[in-house]
Each structure stands twice: as C-alpha cells, then as structure tokens.
Write an enzyme that holds these catalytic residues in place. Structure first.
Site, PDB file in Angstrom:
ATOM      1  N   TYR A   1       0.739  -1.223  -0.006  1.00  0.00           N
ATOM      2  CA  TYR A   1      -0.115   0.037   0.409  1.00  0.00           C
ATOM      3  C   TYR A   1       0.864   1.367  -0.125  1.00  0.00           C
ATOM      4  O   TYR A   1       1.725   1.438   0.929  1.00  0.00           O
ATOM      5  CB  TYR A   1      -0.920  -0.189   1.353  1.00  0.00           C
ATOM      6  CG  TYR A   1      -2.074   0.861   1.245  1.00  0.00           C
ATOM      7  CD1 TYR A   1      -3.346   0.549   0.332  1.00  0.00           C
ATOM      8  CD2 TYR A   1      -1.970   2.179   1.591  1.00  0.00           C
ATOM      9  CE1 TYR A   1      -4.351   1.151   0.462  1.00  0.00           C
ATOM     10  CE2 TYR A   1      -3.097   3.015   1.383  1.00  0.00           C
ATOM     11  CZ  TYR A   1      -4.353   2.706   0.703  1.00  0.00           C
ATOM     12  OH  TYR A   1      -5.436   3.579   0.643  1.00  0.00           O
TER      13      TYR A   1
ATOM     14  N   LYS B   1       7.291   8.735  -0.063  1.00  0.00           N
ATOM     15  CA  LYS B   1       7.678   9.003   1.270  1.00  0.00           C
ATOM     16  C   LYS B   1       9.211   8.459   1.626  1.00  0.00           C
ATOM     17  O   LYS B   1      10.176   9.137   2.312  1.00  0.00           O
ATOM     18  CB  LYS B   1       6.832   8.556   2.404  1.00  0.00           C
ATOM     19  CG  LYS B   1       5.667   9.042   2.127  1.00  0.00           C
ATOM     20  CD  LYS B   1       5.132  10.424   2.117  1.00  0.00           C
ATOM     21  CE  LYS B   1       3.604  10.929   2.110  1.00  0.00           C
ATOM     22  NZ  LYS B   1       3.392  12.328   2.204  1.00  0.00           N
TER      23      LYS B   1
ATOM     24  N   ARG C   1      -7.814   6.094  -1.429  1.00  0.00           N
ATOM     25  CA  ARG C   1      -6.841   6.915  -2.272  1.00  0.00           C
ATOM     26  C   ARG C   1      -7.323   6.749  -3.696  1.00  0.00           C
ATOM     27  O   ARG C   1      -7.850   5.861  -4.224  1.00  0.00           O
ATOM     28  CB  ARG C   1      -5.512   6.466  -2.152  1.00  0.00           C
ATOM     29  CG  ARG C   1      -4.872   6.631  -0.586  1.00  0.00           C
ATOM     30  CD  ARG C   1      -4.399   7.816  -0.294  1.00  0.00           C
ATOM     31  NE  ARG C   1      -4.214   8.246   0.810  1.00  0.00           N
ATOM     32  CZ  ARG C   1      -3.131   9.131   1.285  1.00  0.00           C
ATOM     33  NH1 ARG C   1      -2.674   9.967   0.547  1.00  0.00           N
ATOM     34  NH2 ARG C   1      -3.087   9.280   2.654  1.00  0.00           N
TER      35      ARG C   1
HETATM   36  O1  SAT Z   1       0.821   6.464   1.810  1.00  0.00           O
HETATM   37  S1  SAT Z   1       1.385   7.754   1.671  1.00  0.00           S
HETATM   38  O2  SAT Z   1       2.514   7.673   2.630  1.00  0.00           O
HETATM   39  O3  SAT Z   1       1.828   7.566   0.264  1.00  0.00           O
HETATM   40  C1  SAT Z   1       0.590   8.937   1.788  1.00  0.00           C
HETATM   41  C2  SAT Z   1       0.364   9.345   3.215  1.00  0.00           C
HETATM   42  O4  SAT Z   1       0.291   8.798   3.954  1.00  0.00           O
HETATM   43  O5  SAT Z   1       0.646  10.784   3.552  1.00  0.00           O
HETATM   44 MN    MN Z   2       1.952  13.796   2.604  1.00  0.00          MN
END
Ligand code: SAT
Ligand code: MN
Length: 602
Positions: free
Chosen positions: A214, A223, A383
């Site tokens: 995910y 990230k 999402r």
């Molecule tokens: O799932 S992600 O890390 O890409 C989005 C978020 O949690 O800010």
């Molecule tokens: Mn973010």
C-alpha cells in the site's frame, strides 16, 4: 518490450536480489502506455482490480486492499542508521546489520511464483539537476502501475543513468510467495502486520520494504525516497527535501509568485494546492500537492520542483465543493484503492458531495447501504492515483527542470485556539522556529491523549525525516545563512481552523483562503500592511481583503487576536516539545523561544 541498461552495478544488484528472492522471471519496465495497459489488464483478469464504467470513468480501475494493509505503518518504519543517535528520538531505529539479517530471511524465496519487476524511475523531470533516480524492484503489478503514474518510469531514465550514474536502490516485496499452481485469486497479497518492514539505510541511501503493497509503504519513490532518504541527501548537499505542496499564484496585474506549504496530515494540503480563489482576478495553479525539493539557483533564490508526476490523494472528503480540480483530475485514467463501488461501476465515498446511489459494495467487498451500515463504505484512507497533468489547474511550468523560485513558505496546522489566521516570521530563523513548532490539536477520541493537546509535527516532517530532527532544524538554520533576506522566501504561519469558544469555525476556508494568500503575496512583494506583535508580523485590521466575505468584523478581530494567557501555555508545551531533542536544538531556536517569552511578558 522492456528496457535495457549497460549499468553493471545495477545489473549486479538486480541479480543479487533475484538470487535471494527467487522470482520465476525478471522484467525491466519501459514505462510505456502499452506496458501500463498490459498490467492493468493482467490485474483485472486476475480479479485484483475491477474495471470501472468506461463511459463514466474511462481508463479507471478499483482495488480493494487487505484489511491489514490500508495505510503507512509508522511503527514498522525504520531509520537504520549506523547509530541510534543519528536516527534521533523521533524515528524507530534498528542496527542496520541486524535488520538486514532479519529482512534477508524474509526476502529469501519471497518472490516464488511471481515476476520481479525492475522499475527505473526519476523523481523530478528527467535530467533536471534537482531530480534523482531510483530503481525499485517489486513483485507487485499494482506497484508497477502506480509508479507509472506517480513517477517518470522507463528506458529514458536508464539512458540518463548511463553506465555509472547514481541511483537509490529500492527493494520491495509484498511478502506473499506463491506455491506451484497457487494464485492470488483476487485477494490482495501482503504479509501480516508484524512481518511488515519499511526500512531505510541512510548511509547507504538504500530502501528495503517488505510485506505491504500500500501507498507510501510500497511506492518507494514517494515518502521513502523523496522524503526520508532525500532529506539525508539534502542535508549532505545543502538543499531542502520537504513535505510541502507548491503552488503558483497570479495577481490581477499578471504578476506570478510561487508558494510552498507544509501542513500535518488532514489539514487540506491537496485542497490548498488546487484552490480556486474567490477574490476576482486572482489565479492559483498547482505545481505539486505533497513534496517539494528546493535548491539554490545561481541568483541566491530557492527553486523548487515537484519530484512526483501524480497525485496520491485521500478520496473521502473530496467533492466538487471541497476540491473541484481534484474531482476533475480523477475523471479518467485513475487508480482507486479502497473506495466503494456503485451498481453501475462508478466510485463513491463519504464526503463526495451526494448520497450513495443505491446499494454499494464497500471497500471490504460487502454490500453497503446508506443509513443501514454503521461502518464507512470507503476506508477513511482510501486513495486515488491520478496523473498530475490531468489537473485543470496544473501550472504550465510544473515540469520545468529548473524549478520555480519560491517567494513564500507557509506552515500551518489545526489550531482551534491560540494561533491567529495568519502571521509572518520576522526573520529566517524566526521562520525556522515557526516550522519547528508546527502541530495540530487532537481529539481525545482519536488518540490516547487529553483533548486539546497539541501533537507537534515539526515542518510536517515527523514521520518523514531520515535523520535526527534536531540536526534537521540546524540544517534549516544553515540554509538561511547561504543567502540573503531579500532573496530567501518569507515565512508565514497560517491557521484556517480557529474556532469560537462555542466551537463554531471562525473562517470559511477553502477558496476563501485566497484572501490570506493575497496578503502573503503582497508581503512577499514588500507591500501588504502589517503590525508587529509578540509572535511576529500580523496583518493590520484592514490588511486582509474581506470584500464580499461573509465574516463579521468582530470575527475578523477574533481571528487575528493574540491571547497572552494562551500563548504562555503554548510556551510551556513548546518547551516540553523541545526537551525531547535535548541539546540538539540549535542555539538559534532556543534564542527565538527566549525572545518570544520576553516579548510576551513585556
Ligand atoms: O501512503 S502515503 O505515505 O503515500 C500518503 C500519506 O500517508 O501521507
Ligand atoms: Mn503527505
């Protein structure tokens, strides 16, 4: 088709990882549309994806993840620096050698029955001197198609990499090998929570992820690379890798400026990035909604690029009211995950702006009817993955390899009290202080803390800083010493979430936030009326354009009011927050805190 490389070190690494994971085959991605379409078809045929209505959602698919695999897993996320001190007090740490042994045992044979995909990708426009190259190895077709949208993938990246270029190795497996003849049977593959690992080796600039398919756990360019590893590279190289949106704002005279902004999650970052101004003659355009990489240009200004190529946005709450540009961005060619499915194969979620059209299939795959089911139809962290160029407000220069010059940086959070609608830092160091105390108030229901407690999330980077956060603050101070005040961005703190004592919102938010952006624009131009206060520059009473705004003069006053008692309480909590970093808080920030206390007590 596939792609090829002459990069011996990369070939060697792929071979090493394949020997360990034992996939049935290896495929080098070329990033083409044909490749994307082929994998989408594979995913639909295998029952993992549902093809949505070609008339209403052309080119769109829906995935339902495993219930254990719905968001980033912070307690399974590691910064495996050589020493715990290097990772700092805000990161989970493990000895890199021990962590690698643990993960190697899991990786052993983990791709049996699957293909290992090699995804060469660029974070940032290919060839930009601010961009970085990564190569992700994964056994997930879902990851392949998402990486296609979120990054720039393919042969052209390998061409830039050449025979000896630098890349960040990003290793990923869903951690669900298949026995001979076994299939996923439409079930999202992943490992149980206690076997998931999102690991970063900052000295080696390497990422190892296992067990989750995910979002940020699996799309390693986002990230993991663009924030955690890039923050370390940025520290070493003298630039900034930040959890910030980037927008362009144009005034009625046609003058354009660029603003970057950091907010903790659930503060409407994507909405601000795509805002439609309510004030006549002003225009806002999107450069990015999540991450900004900023480097000094030869002129001493900070230039920002959006390292991503798509939006990975939260669906629930997105509507034609809250964010029409996001709604238009996801009309086609979009990957939905964990939203609800309607009878005619469209999507629905809580806060989409209209009632569910009859019976739905919820994100768990169960029948769902509005008013009859007590659980939400869409997962709160459902999402959409959509190409950035589908956003009607995307700036024409969003892919300019040179980046855009940043005039203002905003910090903000959800602060029902204490913090005014907007104030401006009096210097770069004061601005760094404001960034270091970013936080949002939490409700008692959400976390095991007292309601009204401020959860500090400095620079909105708490889960994303790849090294000691005290050193990160020091890095920001250093950046300010590399240029001059006239060239550095002006720094602001905004708060759309202030409430009356009775709990009523004082500010309408959304498009009306353009009124605050207008003041920011004017201040960055050396105009815009301000008065000095204990906490920084505040707009004078007439400085915010309120023409046509449905907020009383009294409420405007309240929005800009500073309550000394509240601020003295705030100081105590800032001291507690700083204490966590011990003597790693730079002297400049302790000085700012002391000066604030002195001004409040004057
Ligand atoms: O799932 S992600 O890390 O890409 C989005 C978020 O949690 O800010
Ligand atoms: Mn973010």
């Amino acid at each position: 088709m596939g792609s090829t490389t002459t990069h011996a070190k990369l070939q060697q690494w792929v071979k090493e990882m394949a020997d360990l994971c034992q996939p049935d085959s290896i495929y080098w991605c070329d990033g083409s549309k044909a490749e994307y379409d082929k994998f989408v078809k594979t995913l639909i045929d295998s029952g993992l994806a549902i093809k949505l209505n070609e008339k209403t959602r052309p080119g769109c698919v829906l995935f339902k993840s495993d219930a254990s695999d719905v968001a980033r897993v912070e307690n399974r996320t590691y910064i495996a620096a050589k020493t715990q001190d290097a990772a700092g007090p805000t990161n989970n740490w493990m000895d890199p050698a021990i962590l690698k042994e643990e993960m190697k045992a899991l990786y052993k044979g983990c791709m049996k029955g699957r293909t290992m995909y090699v995804i060469p990708f660029s974070m940032g426009p290919i060839g930009s001197n601010i961009a970085k190259i990564g190569v992700e190895l994964t056994d997930s077709e879902y990851v392949v198609i998402n990486m296609h949208v979120m990054t720039r993938v393919g042969q052209k990246v390998l061409d830039v990499l050449g025979a000896n270029g630098e890349y960040v190795p990003c290793m990923h497996s869903v951690g669900k090998p298949l026995a001979a003849g076994e299939k996923d049977n439409g079930k999202w593959p992943c490992a149980p929570i206690e076997k998931k690992y999102i690991s970063h080796f900052p000295e080696e600039r390497t990422i190892w992820s296992y067990g989750s398919g995910y979002g940020g756990n699996a799309l390693l360019g986002k990230k993991c690379l663009a924030l955690r590893i890039a923050s370390v590279i940025a520290r070493d190289e003298g630039w900034l890798a930040e959890h910030m949106l980037i927008l362009g704002i144009t005034n009625p005279k046609g003058e354009k400026k660029y603003v970057a902004a950091a907010f903790p999650s659930a503060c409407g970052k994507t909405n601000l990035a795509m805002l439609i101004p309510t004030i006549p003659g002003w225009k806002v355009e999107t450069i990015g909604d999540d991450i900004a990489w900023m480097k000094f240009g030869a002129d001493g200004r900070l230039y920002a690029i959006n390292p991503e190529a798509g939006f990975f946005g939260v669906a629930p709450g997105t509507s034609m009211d809250s964010n029409p540009n996001a709604m238009h961005s996801i009309e086609k060619n979009t990957i939905f995950t964990n939203v609800a499915l309607t009878a005619d194969k469209d999507v629905w979620w809580e806060g989409i702006g209209y009632n569910a059209p009859g019976k739905l299939i919820d994100w768990n795959g169960n029948e769902w009817e509005e008013g009859k089911s007590d659980k939400p139809a869409a997962h709160p962290n459902a999402r959409f993955t959509a190409p950035a160029n589908q956003c009607p407000a995307i700036a024409p220069e969003w892919e300019n390899p040179a980046g855009v010059p940043i005039s203002a940086i905003l910090f903000g959070g959800r602060r029902p009290s204490t913090v005014p609608l907007v104030h401006q830092a009096t210097s770069w160091n004061h601005g760094v202080f404001l960034g270091s105390i970013v936080g949002s108030e939490v409700t008692a229901a959400a976390l095991d803390v007292k309601a009204g407690t401020v959860r500090r999330d400095p620079f909105a980077m708490l889960p994303f800083c790849g090294y000691h956060m005290g050193d990160y603050f020091a890095h920001w101070i250093k950046i300010g010493q590399k240029s001059t005040a006239d060239k550095l961005p002006k720094i602001f703190f905004v708060n759309w979430f202030r409430k009356t004592k009775e709990g009523k919102w004082l500010w309408p938010g959304y498009g009306e936030n353009s009124r605050v952006l207008k003041w920011v624009f004017e201040r960055a131009s050396g105009e815009g009326k301000a008065q000095e206060s204990a906490i920084g520059y505040l707009p004078t009473e007439d400085a915010i354009d309120t023409a046509g705004l449905n907020v009383s003069a009294e409420d405007m006053k309240e929005l800009l009011k500073i309550n000394k008692a509240e601020w003295l309480t705030e100081i105590e909590t800032i001291k507690e927050h700083y204490a966590k970093f011990g003597n790693r808080i730079p002297k400049e920030l302790n000085d700012e805190l002391a000066a604030l206390v002195a001004r409040l007590n004057k």
